[in-house]
Structure formats: structure tokens, C-alpha cells
Motif scaffolding. Structure first.
Motif, PDB file in Angstrom:
ATOM      1  N   ASP A   8       7.927  36.114  -2.958  1.00  0.00           N
ATOM      2  CA  ASP A   8       8.326  37.650  -3.388  1.00  0.00           C
ATOM      3  C   ASP A   8       7.198  37.666  -1.461  1.00  0.00           C
ATOM      4  N   SER A   9       6.046  36.748  -0.657  1.00  0.00           N
ATOM      5  CA  SER A   9       5.777  36.982   0.416  1.00  0.00           C
ATOM      6  C   SER A   9       5.971  36.774   1.386  1.00  0.00           C
ATOM      7  N   ARG A  10       6.788  36.166   1.127  1.00  0.00           N
ATOM      8  CA  ARG A  10       7.275  35.670   2.511  1.00  0.00           C
ATOM      9  C   ARG A  10       7.315  36.397   4.097  1.00  0.00           C
ATOM     10  N   LYS A  11       8.211  37.454   3.346  1.00  0.00           N
ATOM     11  CA  LYS A  11       8.491  38.193   4.501  1.00  0.00           C
ATOM     12  C   LYS A  11       7.246  38.829   5.327  1.00  0.00           C
ATOM     13  N   GLN A  12       5.919  39.163   4.112  1.00  0.00           N
ATOM     14  CA  GLN A  12       5.330  39.883   4.803  1.00  0.00           C
ATOM     15  C   GLN A  12       4.452  38.859   5.236  1.00  0.00           C
ATOM     16  N   PHE A  13       4.473  37.079   4.908  1.00  0.00           N
ATOM     17  CA  PHE A  13       3.525  36.088   5.642  1.00  0.00           C
ATOM     18  C   PHE A  13       4.562  36.434   6.765  1.00  0.00           C
ATOM     19  N   GLU A  14       5.102  36.416   7.652  1.00  0.00           N
ATOM     20  CA  GLU A  14       6.398  36.121   8.517  1.00  0.00           C
ATOM     21  C   GLU A  14       5.716  36.989   9.710  1.00  0.00           C
ATOM     22  N   ARG A  15       5.259  38.272   9.257  1.00  0.00           N
ATOM     23  CA  ARG A  15       5.005  39.088  10.255  1.00  0.00           C
ATOM     24  C   ARG A  15       3.341  39.260  10.972  1.00  0.00           C
ATOM     25  N   GLN A  16       2.781  38.245   9.300  1.00  0.00           N
ATOM     26  CA  GLN A  16       1.155  38.515   9.747  1.00  0.00           C
ATOM     27  C   GLN A  16       0.688  36.956  11.057  1.00  0.00           C
ATOM     28  N   VAL A  17       2.042  35.728  10.338  1.00  0.00           N
ATOM     29  CA  VAL A  17       2.118  34.813  11.298  1.00  0.00           C
ATOM     30  C   VAL A  17       2.339  34.341  12.734  1.00  0.00           C
ATOM     31  N   GLU A  18       3.572  35.972  12.762  1.00  0.00           N
ATOM     32  CA  GLU A  18       4.101  36.410  13.885  1.00  0.00           C
ATOM     33  C   GLU A  18       3.423  36.506  14.824  1.00  0.00           C
ATOM     34  N   SER A  19       2.187  38.065  14.038  1.00  0.00           N
ATOM     35  CA  SER A  19       1.031  38.489  15.374  1.00  0.00           C
ATOM     36  C   SER A  19      -0.041  37.743  16.028  1.00  0.00           C
ATOM     37  N   ALA A  20      -0.322  37.258  14.366  1.00  0.00           N
ATOM     38  CA  ALA A  20      -1.265  36.323  14.649  1.00  0.00           C
ATOM     39  C   ALA A  20      -1.130  35.263  15.969  1.00  0.00           C
ATOM     40  N   GLY A  21       0.886  34.981  15.876  1.00  0.00           N
ATOM     41  CA  GLY A  21      -0.101  33.809  16.861  1.00  0.00           C
ATOM     42  C   GLY A  21      -0.252  32.095  16.336  1.00  0.00           C
ATOM     43  N   THR A  22      -0.270  31.694  15.488  1.00  0.00           N
ATOM     44  CA  THR A  22      -1.195  30.820  15.317  1.00  0.00           C
ATOM     45  C   THR A  22      -0.348  29.851  14.895  1.00  0.00           C
ATOM     46  N   THR A  23      -0.686  28.409  14.844  1.00  0.00           N
ATOM     47  CA  THR A  23       0.277  26.885  14.611  1.00  0.00           C
ATOM     48  C   THR A  23      -1.034  26.813  14.105  1.00  0.00           C
ATOM     49  N   THR A  24      -0.394  26.021  12.601  1.00  0.00           N
ATOM     50  CA  THR A  24      -1.502  25.075  11.661  1.00  0.00           C
ATOM     51  C   THR A  24      -0.603  24.150  11.626  1.00  0.00           C
ATOM     52  N   VAL A  30      -6.082  16.734  -4.152  1.00  0.00           N
ATOM     53  CA  VAL A  30      -6.396  16.622  -2.212  1.00  0.00           C
ATOM     54  C   VAL A  30      -6.772  16.743  -1.038  1.00  0.00           C
ATOM     55  N   ALA A  31      -8.088  16.277  -0.850  1.00  0.00           N
ATOM     56  CA  ALA A  31      -9.141  15.967   0.572  1.00  0.00           C
ATOM     57  C   ALA A  31      -8.040  16.679   1.453  1.00  0.00           C
ATOM     58  N   ILE A  32      -7.873  17.217   2.620  1.00  0.00           N
ATOM     59  CA  ILE A  32      -7.126  17.866   3.960  1.00  0.00           C
ATOM     60  C   ILE A  32      -7.521  18.296   4.203  1.00  0.00           C
ATOM     61  N   ARG A  33      -7.444  18.177   5.801  1.00  0.00           N
ATOM     62  CA  ARG A  33      -8.293  18.769   7.105  1.00  0.00           C
ATOM     63  C   ARG A  33      -7.420  19.392   8.168  1.00  0.00           C
ATOM     64  N   ILE A  34      -7.176  20.454   7.819  1.00  0.00           N
ATOM     65  CA  ILE A  34      -6.600  22.205   8.881  1.00  0.00           C
ATOM     66  C   ILE A  34      -7.083  22.153  10.116  1.00  0.00           C
ATOM     67  N   THR A  35      -5.880  22.086  11.376  1.00  0.00           N
ATOM     68  CA  THR A  35      -6.482  22.226  12.518  1.00  0.00           C
ATOM     69  C   THR A  35      -5.505  23.618  12.254  1.00  0.00           C
ATOM     70  N   VAL A  36      -6.497  25.004  13.467  1.00  0.00           N
ATOM     71  CA  VAL A  36      -5.697  26.127  13.337  1.00  0.00           C
ATOM     72  C   VAL A  36      -5.948  26.546  14.666  1.00  0.00           C
ATOM     73  N   VAL A  37      -4.497  26.416  15.578  1.00  0.00           N
ATOM     74  CA  VAL A  37      -4.949  26.854  16.769  1.00  0.00           C
ATOM     75  C   VAL A  37      -4.307  28.563  16.748  1.00  0.00           C
ATOM     76  N   ALA A  38      -4.862  29.354  17.313  1.00  0.00           N
ATOM     77  CA  ALA A  38      -4.916  30.553  17.801  1.00  0.00           C
ATOM     78  C   ALA A  38      -4.546  30.707  18.976  1.00  0.00           C
ATOM     79  N   ALA A  39      -3.813  32.078  19.246  1.00  0.00           N
ATOM     80  CA  ALA A  39      -2.791  32.628  19.812  1.00  0.00           C
ATOM     81  C   ALA A  39      -3.525  31.585  21.827  1.00  0.00           C
ATOM     82  N   ASP A  40      -4.643  31.802  21.719  1.00  0.00           N
ATOM     83  CA  ASP A  40      -5.459  31.636  23.033  1.00  0.00           C
ATOM     84  C   ASP A  40      -6.277  30.558  23.104  1.00  0.00           C
ATOM     85  N   ARG A  41      -5.515  28.985  22.393  1.00  0.00           N
ATOM     86  CA  ARG A  41      -4.834  28.092  22.056  1.00  0.00           C
ATOM     87  C   ARG A  41      -6.285  27.361  21.938  1.00  0.00           C
TER      88      ARG A  41
END
Lengths: 221, 194
Positions: free
Chosen positions: B94-110, B133-144
Motif C-alpha cells: 500500500d505504501s510502496r509508491k509513496q515510500f519510493e518517492r520519499q527515498v528517491e528525494s532523500a537520496g539515502t542508502t541504508t 533482533v538487535a540491529i545496527r543501521i547505517t544511513v548514508v545521506a545524499a551528502d555522504r
């Protein structure tokens, strides 16, 4: 002549008896040399051969059974969750211990010490001292009350007298000194527990080698 | 006759040797076969195998759903949907389209790394399980600029014909009440909690 007659009669008698005797004896005699020659040959060939084939087959089966049984055994040696009684026992002890040793009341620091002395062993003793150092130092001045609540815990491994438990906990600290207020922080770590003399104790605390200053996600929900 | 006896004397020794080998093989086969049978029959061992399967699926699912490259969104989100079933899958679709737009504009890599995980509940018959689950998440923004944070995930899994999949996933809530913007100050002792 009586002798001749006698002989003749004997000959006749024998002649009369011979054919059936010969006929009966004949096939046996003809077969016997073949049979005696064939039987040792067949025994020589077939018994060792049969046994060798059997040996090879059994050995192949053994290898298969050993590998199969061994593979399943590795999953079987970890009885977390499968052994419900032991699982809840170690989970209960770890929950209680974590809450006890990571809670602190500036009016009664001895209670925390007692919990730590009772439930910590090995490397965990030194690790714990490092974690609680700042609390010990600033606690009295800040009039700190720290309450740790285990929100979730799960036994990862349970193997005899050893266990590893993953813990999610909330830590609420209330300061009534000059800097007042209550904060809640999220914590996650794993605990290695060992059973010594019928009692589970914490032997190590795994903080996942967290780089200092990395903020824990506080949960936005 | 002499030949026969010598052959007769040799015969049993060879037969005996192979017989002994066969007997040993038989004994070994009984032993290994017996332990295999015992292990295979052991319900607890079967349960332990299912538990490991569930944990594997849970950890992989959590990792998949915390991994996304803005340059390869379609593939990443396909993987998300592959790891999910039931309500979670519906939500994702349901939220895929909206989410795609968000991530595309933010330009992040997780990217994410599972630190540790445990199965807390497993109902084999119902085909339901819960994991933490204990997890470590790294987000790299558009500005690296990269930002690493640890997350406490709670998931629910359901058995599907294609294996165990996540039917619910969320972060463990902090505090009984909605957590205030917790201020990590000196004095909070625990490992990841400061």
C-alpha cells in the motif's frame, strides 16, 4: 555243482539287483565330481564377495547416518525454547538479575552491590564496574534513582550449563538534585550466563562493541 | 587331496577376515543408524531445527527491511515484499509508491547488520513465532554523511508455503508512556542505553 549253482544263483541275484542300484547310483556319481568341484569354488567366490559387498554397503550407510545424525545434532544441542523449563528458568534469572544490578537508589546503594555480588562472575564483574562507575560517582550528588526494566528477553542459546540471552531494557533515571527530571533510555545487550552449583550467574555482558557516542534509536512509535 | 586341504585351510581365514569386517561394519551401522534414528525421532531436536529456521528467516527479514539503496529501489523493495506476508506485506504494498518517492528525494542508502537475535515464542502447529533482533543501521545521506544507530526490533513470523516470513515488524517501544526525547546523559549505565 552245488557250488557252481550257488555261484550262478548269486550272480543272477546280483544281476537282478544291479540295474536299480546302478541307476540310482549313477546320477549321484556323475553329479558328485561336479558338485564337489563347484561347491568350494562357489564358497570361495561368493562368501567373501558377499561379505565384502555387505561391508561396503553398511559402511556407506554408516557414513550417511553419521553425517545426517551429526547435522541434526548441532541444532539439537541448543535447547533454547525446546527445553521450556530450563529456558524460562534462565530467562527469569537473567531478567531479575539485570533489573537488580542496573537499578540504583542513592539512598540504598548496598542493595545494588548485593545483587551484583550474588549474580556476577568472571569477566562480567569488571565489565559491570565500568558500566556502573559513573552512576556510583554521581549518584549521591544527583540523588539519582535508576530503575531498569527488562521489556523483552529471549534465550538465544541454551546448552547445558551455558546460555546466551538477548535483553531489551528500559532505563528510567530520576534526579532530584540540582538537575532534576526523569529520562528514559533504551538499552540492548546480550548476556552470557553460566550455571554454577545450581545457580545461574552472569559471566559476560556483550554490548555489541558499540562505538562510544553512537546513539541508540529511541523508538519513534 | 593335499591341495584340497591347503585350500580348505586358506578358505576359512579369508572368509573370517571378510566376515569380521562385515561384522564390524554391521556394528558401526547399527550404532550410527541408531543415533540417526534417535535424533530424527526426537521431537525436541525437530523443534530446535524449526527454531533455527525461524531465527534465520527473522534475522534475514529484519536485515532486508532495513536495507535500501535509493539507486536500486525496485530491487530493494521487492526484497522487502519477499520477506513479508499477511498484514505487513499488505502495508508494504500500500505504501510502496509513496515510500519510493520519499527515498528517491532523500537520496539515502541504508544498510543494516544484525547484531543478535532470539526466538521468543514458537508455535509449530499454528505456524506462528516471535523474534527479537538487535540491529545496527547505517544511513548514508545524499551528502555522504553517515549516521549509525542501533535498533531493537520485534517481529512476528508466520509459516507460508515459501517458508517463514515476517507478518509484523516494529521497534520495541521505549517506556510505558510514549518516550520523551530521551536525553542520553551521564549516569545511564548500560551498554547501548547511554
Amino acid at each position: 555243482m552245488s557250488t557252481t549253482r550257488h555261484l550262478l544263483n548269486r550272480q543272477r541275484r546280483l544281476a537282478a539287483q544291479r540295474p536299480p542300484v546302478q541307476r540310482a547310483a549313477d546320477p549321484v556319481r556323475r553329479r558328485r565330481p561336479n558338485a564337489t568341484a563347484a561347491r568350494p569354488a562357489r564358497t570361495l567366490l561368493s562368501w567373501p564377495l558377499l561379505l565384502t559387498a555387505l561391508t561396503v554397503l553398511l559402511a556407506a550407510f554408516s557414513v550417511l547416518a553419521y553425517v545426517q545424525g551429526g547435522q541434526q545434532d548441532t541444532a539439537g544441542s541448543n535447547t533454547a525454547l525446546a527445553d521450556t523449563a530450563r529456558t524460562s528458568e534462565v530467562k527469569g534469572v537473567v531478567d531479575e538479575t539485570v533489573q537488580g544490578i542496573f537499578s540504583y537508589d542513592h539512598t540504598d546503594p548496598a542493595r545494588t552491590d548485593a545483587a551484583a555480588a550474588r549474580r556476577l562472575t568472571g569477566a562480567a564483574v569488571a565489565q559491570y564496574r565500568t558500566f556502573m562507575g559513573p552512576v556510583r560517582e554521581q549518584g549521591p550528588r544527583q540523588k539519582l534513582v535508576l530503575t531498569t526494566t527488562v521489556t523483552d528477553s529471549g534465550v538465544e542459546v541454551l546448552d547445558g550449563d551455558r546460555a546466551r540471552v538477548l535483553v531489551f531494557a528500559d532505563q528510567s533515571s530520576t534526579r532530584t538534585g540540582k538537575v532534576g527530571g526523569t529520562t528514559v533510555a533504551a538499552a540492548m545487550f546480550a548476556v552470557d550466563a553460566v550455571r554454577q552449583g545450581g545457580t545461574w550467574r552472569i559471566a559476560a555482558l556483550d554490548t555489541f562493541q558499540r562505538a562510544p557516542g553512537t546513539p541508540t534509536d529511541q523508538g519513534k512509535e | 587331496m593335499a591341495r584340497l586341504t591347503s585350500r580348505a585351510r586358506r578358505r576359512p581365514s579369508r572368509t573370517a577376515a571378510t566376515g569380521l569386517a562385515a561384522a564390524l561394519a554391521c556394528a558401526f551401522a547399527v550404532w550410527t543408524g541408531g543415533s540417526w534414528y534417535a535424533v530424527a525421532r526426537d521431537e525436541r531436536a525437530a523443534f530446535a531445527r524449526t527454531r533455527d529456521e525461524v531465527l534465520q528467516a527473522g534475522e534475514q527479514g529484519v536485515q532486508n527491511m532495513n536495507t535500501l539503496d535509493h539507486g536500486d529501489l525496485a530491487h530493494g523493495l521487492d526484497l522487502w515484499e519477499e520477506s513479508a506476508t499477511g498484514d505487513l506485506l499488505k502495508e508494504l504494498k500500500d505504501s510502496r509508491k509513496q515510500f519510493e518517492r520519499q527515498v528517491e528525494s532523500a537520496g539515502t542508502t541504508t544498510t543494516a547488520k544484525v547484531l543478535s537475535g532470539a526466538v521468543t515464542e514458537l508455535d509449530e502447529r499454528a505456524g506462528r513465532a516471535r523474534v527479537m533482533v538487535a540491529i545496527r543501521i547505517t544511513v548514508v545521506a545524499a551528502d555522504r554523511k553517515s549516521n549509525t544507530k542501533d535498533s531493537r526490533m520485534l517481529g512476528e513470523l508466520s509459516r507460508t508455503p515459501a517458508g517463514w516470513k515476517l507478518s509484523r515488524l516494529g521497534q520495541a517501544p521505549v517506556g510505558d508512556a510514549p518516550a520523551p526525547t530521551a536525553n542520553p546523559s551521564a549516569g545511564t549505565p548500560t551498554p547501548s542505553g547511554s
